[in-house]
Scaffold this active site. Structure first.
Site: not given
Ligand code: GDP
Ligand code: IMO
Ligand code: MG
Length: 420
Positions: A12, A15, A39-40, A221
């Site tokens: 998270d 990416k 979840g991107h 991840q």
């Molecule tokens: P990912 O899994 O690495 O793609 O990240 P996620 O989408 O799960 O979580 C990142 C969260 O931070 C999302 O809600 C994005 O919209 C938000 N986000 C990304 N970059 C920034 C930033 O620079 N500032 C803020 N405030 N939010 C951001």
């Molecule tokens: P993105 O791509 C954050 C965590 C789960 C759990 C562990 C194992 O959005 O960054 P799994 O379902 O893979 O067997 O879970 O890994 N986990 C993540 N945490 N971002 C993710 O993906 C994750 N994918 C799995 O919360 O601790």
């Molecule tokens: Mg994510």
């Protein structure tokens, strides 16, 4: 030539946004591992959307998106996601390619994930319950079914055979939930899956590289969730690091050029497992609130804490990171003091490496403190306008890691990225 964007922490890191930002400079965007546990989040035309299976290049016209062999694929999630993507006017069937070697997540894999977590009780991994672990187990156990198998006339027979095997395991777990509906959805969804361009991913991508096309590999991840190098057993079941690009797409290591490592300006983790710099106080709560730190896949509150340079340095080492992208810097805007963990104290001794079992030894983070910049940075476009106190913070991280923080993300929007 292949460049990589991957997470350096526990996932998270942002990416999705970063891949979406850089996608215009590439021809192919490819996922190489993980599955719908990812979840991107992306903002397209100012509208938020979350991708779980489809690469984050899908919203750019004429970019090829590839789901590589290293990915585990849930046909039901894919179908749902295709509907979302189509609502943005994207012709996903035109630009989405799927490797025939990618393993299929079956309904019973999801059931097994749930049963296994329930059986673990307090020691549960905190899995996303998407069936990731059991599907990779069937891959390494040489039982799994792959996307290419869908085209085989014996697919249903193979499915029933594996399902029976899973049922015996589920019976052992005393798992009694009815999964008939999951199975109905699955068989409906694989019909759509068969309509995609199912390709031999390794020839496909190497042909593109041969033609001089640029490939961007999108990690899911984060490095600290890597099955080998993460905080085992509290990890995911794939290699999330840059080496995973080679096995998850079929490209040779010499083809990889830039490795962009994404880190938040602080740190989060969702699910169980060690997190030395976790803040269980009101500062942690404030970061969660300001950063809207709730899981993109499960909605669970993310644990929040200070940036951990020991873990980050480790992640840079195993990935061969060449440039750092720091996200969510704006989330720290309101804080008067910031801390950075630059060593661990283990039984009173200072250590600067990640131990074998983080939760087997008592780790106390050693912090260096910085004054917060206390200014709104969300509208800044150039590094020159960045507050001096923020420059000090970034400069310290630069020097510690010996790798430049090249980009700073200052908001979730597509255009909120500062070149440092
Ligand atoms: P990912 O899994 O690495 O793609 O990240 P996620 O989408 O799960 O979580 C990142 C969260 O931070 C999302 O809600 C994005 O919209 C938000 N986000 C990304 N970059 C920034 C930033 O620079 N500032 C803020 N405030 N939010 C951001
Ligand atoms: P993105 O791509 C954050 C965590 C789960 C759990 C562990 C194992 O959005 O960054 P799994 O379902 O893979 O067997 O879970 O890994 N986990 C993540 N945490 N971002 C993710 O993906 C994750 N994918 C799995 O919360 O601790
Ligand atoms: Mg994510």
């Amino acid at each position: 030539m292949v460049d990589v964007i991957l997470g350096l922490q526990w996932g998270d890191e942002g990416k999705g946004k970063i891949v979406d930002y850089f996608a215009p400079g590439y021809d192919v965007i490819a996922r190489f591992q993980g599955g719908p546990n990812a979840g991107h989040t992306l903002y397209v035309d100012g509208k938020k959307t979350v991708l779980h299976q489809i690469p984050s290049g899908i919203f750019h016209e004429d970019k090829i998106n590839l789901i590589g062999n290293g990915v585990v694929l849930d046909a039901v999630t894919l179908k749902r996601e295709c509907e979302t993507v189509a609502s943005f006017g994207v012709d996903y069937k035109k630009n989405l390619y799927i490797s025939e070697r990618a393993h299929l997540i079956l309904p019973t894999h999801r059931a097994l994930d749930k049963a296994s977590e329930l059986a673990k009780g307090n020691e549960k991994i905190g899995s996303t319950l998407k069936g990731i672990g059991p599907t990779y187990m069937d891959k390494t156990g040489r039982n799994g079914l792959r996307v290419g198998d869908l085209l085989d006339k014996n697919f249903t027979t193979q499915y029933i055979k594996l399902r029976m095997k899973h049922q015996r395991l589920l019976d052992n777990f005393n798992f009694g939930e009815d999964i008939t509906q999951w199975e109905e959805e699955f068989f409906e969804a694989i019909e759509l899956l068969k309509e995609f361009k199912i390709v031999n991913g390794e020839y496909f991508i190497n042909d593109k590289i041969q033609q001089g096309k640029k490939v961007l590999a999108e990690g899911a991840q984060g490095s600290m969730l890597d099955v080998d190098f993460g905080t085992f057993p509290f990890v995911t079941s794939s290699n999330t690091i840059s080496a995973g690009v080679c096995t998850g797409l079929g490209v040779a290591p010499q083809k990889i050029k830039e490795v962009l490592g994404v880190t938040k300006a602080y740190c989060t983790r969702v699910g169980s497992g060690p997190f030395p710099t976790e803040l269980l106080d009101e500062t942690g709560e404030l970061i969660r609130k300001t950063g809207n730190e709730f899981g993109s896949t499960t909605g669970r509150p993310r644990r929040c804490g200070w940036i951990d340079l020991v873990a980050l340095q480790f992640a840079c080492m195993i990935n061969g990171v060449t440039q750092i992208v720091m996200t969510k810097a704006d989330v720290l805007d309101g804080l008067s003091e910031l801390s950075v963990c630059n060593a661990y104290s283990v039984n009173g001794e200072e250590k600067n490496y990640v131990p074998f079992q983080m939760n087997r030894v008592p780790i106390e983070p050693i912090y260096k403190h910085f004054e917060g910049w206390q200014a709104d940075i969300t509208n800044i476009k150039d590094f020159g306008s960045v507050p001096d106190k923020m420059k000090v913070y970034i400069e310290y991280i630069n020097r510690f890691l010996g790798i430049p923080v090249k980009y700073i993300s200052n908001g979730p929007g597509r255009d909120q990225l500062i070149l440092a």
